[in-house]
Design an enzyme around this catalytic site. Structure first.
Site, mmCIF file in Angstrom:
data_model
loop_
_atom_site.group_PDB
_atom_site.id
_atom_site.type_symbol
_atom_site.label_atom_id
_atom_site.label_comp_id
_atom_site.label_asym_id
_atom_site.label_seq_id
_atom_site.Cartn_x
_atom_site.Cartn_y
_atom_site.Cartn_z
ATOM 1 N N GLU A 268 0.848 -1.191 0.000
ATOM 2 C CA GLU A 268 0.000 0.000 0.000
ATOM 3 C C GLU A 268 0.880 1.235 0.000
ATOM 4 O O GLU A 268 1.865 1.309 0.737
ATOM 5 C CB GLU A 268 -0.881 0.069 1.260
ATOM 6 C CG GLU A 268 -1.962 -0.959 1.383
ATOM 7 C CD GLU A 268 -2.786 -0.761 2.661
ATOM 8 O OE1 GLU A 268 -2.694 0.335 3.259
ATOM 9 O OE2 GLU A 268 -3.493 -1.699 3.055
ATOM 10 N N GLU A 335 -13.921 5.307 -0.043
ATOM 11 C CA GLU A 335 -14.795 4.360 0.669
ATOM 12 C C GLU A 335 -15.483 5.086 1.823
ATOM 13 O O GLU A 335 -14.844 5.483 2.798
ATOM 14 C CB GLU A 335 -13.967 3.185 1.176
ATOM 15 C CG GLU A 335 -13.304 2.398 0.046
ATOM 16 C CD GLU A 335 -12.292 1.384 0.544
ATOM 17 O OE1 GLU A 335 -12.697 0.461 1.282
ATOM 18 O OE2 GLU A 335 -11.091 1.533 0.224
ATOM 19 N N LYS A 338 -15.142 4.181 5.755
ATOM 20 C CA LYS A 338 -13.852 4.181 6.432
ATOM 21 C C LYS A 338 -13.718 5.448 7.263
ATOM 22 O O LYS A 338 -14.249 6.502 6.896
ATOM 23 C CB LYS A 338 -12.695 4.105 5.419
ATOM 24 C CG LYS A 338 -12.537 2.734 4.765
ATOM 25 C CD LYS A 338 -11.342 2.686 3.840
ATOM 26 C CE LYS A 338 -10.028 2.711 4.610
ATOM 27 N NZ LYS A 338 -9.765 1.438 5.310
ATOM 28 N N GLU A 346 -9.284 9.037 5.715
ATOM 29 C CA GLU A 346 -9.324 7.604 5.424
ATOM 30 C C GLU A 346 -10.340 7.282 4.330
ATOM 31 O O GLU A 346 -10.210 6.272 3.637
ATOM 32 C CB GLU A 346 -9.673 6.815 6.691
ATOM 33 C CG GLU A 346 -8.624 6.866 7.780
ATOM 34 C CD GLU A 346 -7.362 6.094 7.415
ATOM 35 O OE1 GLU A 346 -7.434 5.216 6.530
ATOM 36 O OE2 GLU A 346 -6.309 6.377 8.001
#
Length: 569
Positions: A268, A335, A338, A346
């Site tokens: 990541e 998202e 998150k 996030e």
């Protein structure tokens, strides 16, 4: 991470150190396909989206059968995960691990190109209670793959948060945290090496940049844009991106444990396009006129720099210049579940919005990053700015040479080593970088160390241009014999006849040089056409005898073309 102030070590130009990151086999770029959201498109639509954008690898955080089925026969490589919730069972029970691999890997392989299983997710950081189960679980999954005949095709690893590296600056001091180094990292690294796998590390330069309380980390260093670089005071290695520094801190930590050749892939990395501050991250606001740390500008620059670098094969680092690695950008989508809400960073790491529109421009095809203002249609060159001083020029020169400029011609003895000044060498390197990047906007700046001009600068050295001149030490008799040979075998010697343009100076060396050069250029500077039994040699600066400058290849070709046209008429 606290960076010391920029330390520039000046070396004599005759010992010009050029930092070349040797290209390995081109790595592959992928994305993390997270699904912590309630508004994402179905996985079949995601497959089409990936194909449209040239994305060839995905990493998921589970082994959802709907996703695995959607990716069958697509040619897209997939990395699946045994989630943290199942880690303890997989560690405790070999049969459990075998059933999991049979149900979630072999049932879909090879139609779905599963090439790796990630066991757990950032266990040290997110589930420290599972730390002691991690390596046993990895071993049991590996045994299961072997039992099913998949051990060669599917590798086992685990994503490790970068916080497992206790010291990250200078990179040469890199080491793993004491609580995990010997009891967990050593057996894990040994396992990875024995099975031909790799460490998966999750470096996020964004968090180091956002959390700092001073300006120790510049925005360009964080993003991997051109910058003067930061020198490791212990090794002398120069770093031009925080990502490289974090990767090398990981490599040095592995070295200290004796694993000097084990690969480290990036599971990541990324940067958020928006979002508010988190108390633990410190200051996230803009400074010195820069955008906020979490911004589209930063996310676009960081991710495009990483994508283009990996796809061009420049996966090496200063400490491991030949390193190869795959990299997964976090994340495919914003998202919405998150973090603590839509304004949380996030929830804003995505390349796409849930409606599948790009958050900003990027390109996984290895092309240039986002559309930039077009360079002028006319020719242009990049020159060094003398006013910034030698220290700045040296740092920028090293950056250019380490990031694609061809600096071989300014090495000692090479065609463009003279004039041996930092200004001349920097101009050569800057212009090479500028031209090789298609004269794109922003590629001739180097933080003020360079600027664009639209008339070719006087004295511009072309390493592809050379001339053939007489060797005076051969003596007049040998020079005359070689001159007669050249004139009788294709050289145009009309200009050295009495009264012609290059008759003066009327010396054997000048006339022989003209004849030898004509022969050499007309034979397109082929190897061996400037020797004449030792009576001649090649030079790379235009020779001048009196008022006569020996023509280059271009001028000879132009004259030849004109004569051919006249003959045709």
């Amino acid at each position: 991470m606290a960076l010391a102030g920029s330390v520039i070590v000046l070396l004599a130009a005759t010992l010009l150190p050029l930092l070349f990151f040797s290209p390995a086999e081109a790595g592959e770029m992928g994305v993390n396909y997270g699904r912590v959201a309630n508004d994402l498109p179905d996985s079949a639509s995601v497959v089409n989206l990936l194909k449209q954008n040239g994305i060839t690898m995905v990493r998921i955080y589970d082994a959802d059968p709907r996703v695995l089925r959607s990716f069958a026969n697509t040619g897209i490589k997939m990395m699946v995960m045994l989630p943290n919730e199942q880690l303890a069972d997989a560690a405790r029970d070999r049969r459990y691990a075998l059933d999991w691999v049979r149900s979630n890997v072999s049932a879909y392989y090879p139609a779905t190109q599963i090439h790796a299983v990630q066991v757990g997710n950032e266990v040290f950081a997110s589930r420290p209670d599972l730390t002691w189960s991690l390596v046993p679980a990895m071993a049991n999954v590996q045994r299961a793959l072997a039992d099913l005949g998949l051990a060669d095709a599917v590798k086992v690893s685990t994503p490790v948060a970068f916080s497992a590296v206790a010291v990250s600056w200078p990179p040469s001091d890199g080491r793993f945290r004491d609580d995990v180094a010997e009891p967990v990292m050593r057996p894990m690294l040994d396992f990875l090496q024995r099975t031909g796998s790799y460490l998966t590390i999750n470096p996020y330069p964004y968090f180091a940049y956002a959390a700092q309380w001073s300006n120790a980390i510049s925005r360009d260093f964080f993003l991997g844009n051109p910058n003067p670089g930061e020198r490791d005071p212990k090794t002398g290695l120069v770093y031009y991106s925080l990502l490289d520094a974090q990767l090398d801190a990981t490599y040095f930590a592995m070295d200290k444990m004796g694993f000097t050749s084990l690969a480290a892939y990036t599971g990541e990395t990324g940067s958020p396009s928006s979002g508010g501050p988190k108390p633990a991250l410190g200051r996230l606001t803009a400074r010195n006129g820069d955008p906020p740390a979490a911004s589209k500008e930063n996310a676009q620059a960081y991710n495009n720099n990483v994508i283009n670098r990996v796809l061009s094969g420049r996966t090496g680092t200063p400490h491991r210049p030949d390193a190869d690695m795959d990299v997964y950008i976090f994340a495919l989508f914003n998202e919405n579940q998150k973090g603590s809400g839509p304004d949380d960073i996030e929830a804003n790491f995505g390349l796409f919005y849930p409606n599948m529109q790009k958050v900003y421009e990027f390109d996984f095809h290895g092309a240039a990053p986002p559309p930039q203002p077009q360079p002028p249609a006319t020719s242009s060159w990049c020159l060094a700015n003398a006013s910034v001083g030698d220290s700045w020029l040296q740092a920028a020169l090293e950056y250019a040479c380490g990031h694609g400029a061809d600096c071989s011609a300014i090495q000692p003895g090479a065609p463009c080593f003279e004039p041996n000044t930092r200004l001349a060498h920097a101009s050569y390197a800057f212009n090479s970088y500028y031209q090789r990047n298609g004269r794109a906007c922003g590629t001739c700046d180097f933080n003020g160390a360079a600027y664009v001009v639209y008339n070719e600068p006087a004295g511009t050295c072309d390493p592809n241009t050379s001339w053939c001149v007489a060797n005076e030490a051969a003596g007049d008799a040998r020079l005359l014999e070689a001159l007669n040979y050249a004139c009788a075998n294709g050289a145009d010697c009309s200009a050295i006849q009495p009264g012609a343009a290059c008759f003066e100076p009327n010396t054997m060396v000048a006339h022989a040089s003209y004849a030898f050069n004509s022969y050499y250029q007309r034979n397109r500077r082929a190897s061996g056409t400037c020797d004449f039994a030792g009576a001649a040699s090649v030079v790379y600066q235009a020779p001048k005898y009196g008022n006569c400058v020996l023509p280059s290849k271009a001028l000879f070709e132009e004259a030849t073309a004109k004569s051919e046209v006249h003959a045709a008429i």
